[in-house]
Design a protein around this motif. Sequence first.
Motif, mmCIF file in Angstrom:
data_model
loop_
_atom_site.group_PDB
_atom_site.id
_atom_site.type_symbol
_atom_site.label_atom_id
_atom_site.label_comp_id
_atom_site.label_asym_id
_atom_site.label_seq_id
_atom_site.Cartn_x
_atom_site.Cartn_y
_atom_site.Cartn_z
ATOM 1 N N LEU A 162 0.850 -1.185 0.000
ATOM 2 C CA LEU A 162 0.000 0.000 0.000
ATOM 3 C C LEU A 162 0.884 1.234 0.000
ATOM 4 O O LEU A 162 1.714 1.414 0.896
ATOM 5 N N SER A 200 -4.882 8.962 -0.782
ATOM 6 C CA SER A 200 -5.148 8.225 -2.021
ATOM 7 C C SER A 200 -3.835 7.630 -2.505
ATOM 8 O O SER A 200 -2.762 8.187 -2.270
ATOM 9 N N ARG A 203 -2.863 0.017 -4.158
ATOM 10 C CA ARG A 203 -2.583 -1.256 -3.531
ATOM 11 C C ARG A 203 -2.128 -2.190 -4.636
ATOM 12 O O ARG A 203 -2.755 -2.290 -5.698
ATOM 13 N N ARG A 214 -6.616 3.003 -4.498
ATOM 14 C CA ARG A 214 -7.225 2.902 -3.184
ATOM 15 C C ARG A 214 -7.311 4.278 -2.539
ATOM 16 O O ARG A 214 -6.351 5.051 -2.572
ATOM 17 N N ASP A 215 -8.469 4.576 -1.935
ATOM 18 C CA ASP A 215 -8.659 5.774 -1.125
ATOM 19 C C ASP A 215 -8.971 5.344 0.297
ATOM 20 O O ASP A 215 -9.694 4.360 0.516
ATOM 21 N N LEU A 216 -8.441 6.068 1.265
ATOM 22 C CA LEU A 216 -8.673 5.716 2.658
ATOM 23 C C LEU A 216 -8.540 6.956 3.535
ATOM 24 O O LEU A 216 -7.954 7.968 3.123
ATOM 25 N N ASN A 253 -7.353 1.015 7.124
ATOM 26 C CA ASN A 253 -8.215 -0.004 6.547
ATOM 27 C C ASN A 253 -8.532 0.328 5.089
ATOM 28 O O ASN A 253 -8.767 1.497 4.745
ATOM 29 N N THR A 254 -8.536 -0.703 4.255
ATOM 30 C CA THR A 254 -9.042 -0.598 2.887
ATOM 31 C C THR A 254 -9.926 -1.813 2.630
ATOM 32 O O THR A 254 -10.115 -2.663 3.511
ATOM 33 N N ASP A 256 -9.119 -4.256 1.122
ATOM 34 C CA ASP A 256 -8.245 -5.430 1.178
ATOM 35 C C ASP A 256 -8.124 -5.983 2.592
ATOM 36 O O ASP A 256 -7.725 -7.127 2.782
ATOM 37 N N TRP A 259 -4.709 -3.003 7.624
ATOM 38 C CA TRP A 259 -3.259 -2.951 7.489
ATOM 39 C C TRP A 259 -2.588 -2.639 8.819
ATOM 40 O O TRP A 259 -1.516 -3.156 9.107
#
Length: 369
Positions: A162, A200, A203, A214-216, A253-254, A256, A259
């Motif tokens: 990530l 942003s 992954r 991925r955005d988180l 967290n995503t 996936d 983390w």
Amino acid sequence: MKNMLMGATALAMVGGASYAGGIDRSGQGVNILFEEGNYAQITFSVVNPNVDAQPNETLAAVPIPGATIPAFDVAQSYSDFSLGYKHEVNDKLDIAIIYDNPFGAHVDYGLNGNLLQGGMAEVNTNALTGLLQYQLGNGFSVHGGIRLLEVDGVINNSLGLLDASSDIDFGGVVGVAYEKPEIALRVALTYSSSIAADLSGTRSDNDGSNPAARDLTVDFPESVNLDFQTGVAANTLVFGSIRWVGLSGTDVNTVDGEWVNFEDDVTTYNLGIAQRINDKLSLALRFGYEAPGTRPSNTALSPSTGSRSIGIAGTYQLNETISLSGGITYAKLGDQSFLLNNPLLPPGAGYDYQDSDAIGVGFRIGMRF
């Protein structure tokens, strides 16, 4: 006495103890507000932690044809840099601007294809804080402002790789203080809000292949600082601090998976004494304690829990304008353990981190205008 001793007390705080608090680094102090007149400072520090991962009994018993399970140092050295400027607008109002690196992580579990090892994390932050302080009278003052935070980081573990960064996000700072200059007494309470950093990035597989967007959002923790000092004899100052950081609930967290996750808040205590030796030199000695948290660790970013530390520092006044300060801290880091989440291994397999420590050094140049 106040001007001579503040540099020494601040640098006595520098160093290895900050490693023990998970991702907490700079301490987000606002003591520059209490410098007299117009003042600027540059601070640089380096921390060298030593955290060896030893296979626990369950992991050591796993048969690996043609291989042994190595011990290795998971903690990486890192440096922090900060700038500060305080301006006295009038006898009631002061303003300050502070740049620092409030949070960070630098761990490396090795990426050599060994299923029993693997993973790294590097998280960096940059913050710019603008503060106002207003004198209410009778020794009381209030202070507050806004903090801007920028984040970038890379995490490589069993979920993949990530790589993400943020734009600028915002938080607030508010506090109150009481001072009695004739005995060098000051008590300051400061609250810093949490900051929700919108990141942003991508992954991908561990080797960087098959990237996907991925955005988180990561909530960097709120904190409370209680700083205090008082003169106890001619040219002698007792000082200390209590810092609480609301790390519990800080996670990454995503879609996936999870983390990173922290379950423990962190409280750090410091108590010290500073002495002006002569018109040029002052020295400070400081002891620190951080309460242990959960064992085993709930995140690979915290391969230790709790600490005991000692720091020494000195300030030399070159002339009426410029001062030089330096300090060193040694921290004994608390033991920790970490369980490997690997379906190929038996439950309870993991690593123990024992006899860990850290050394930090810091330097500061202060200038009055």
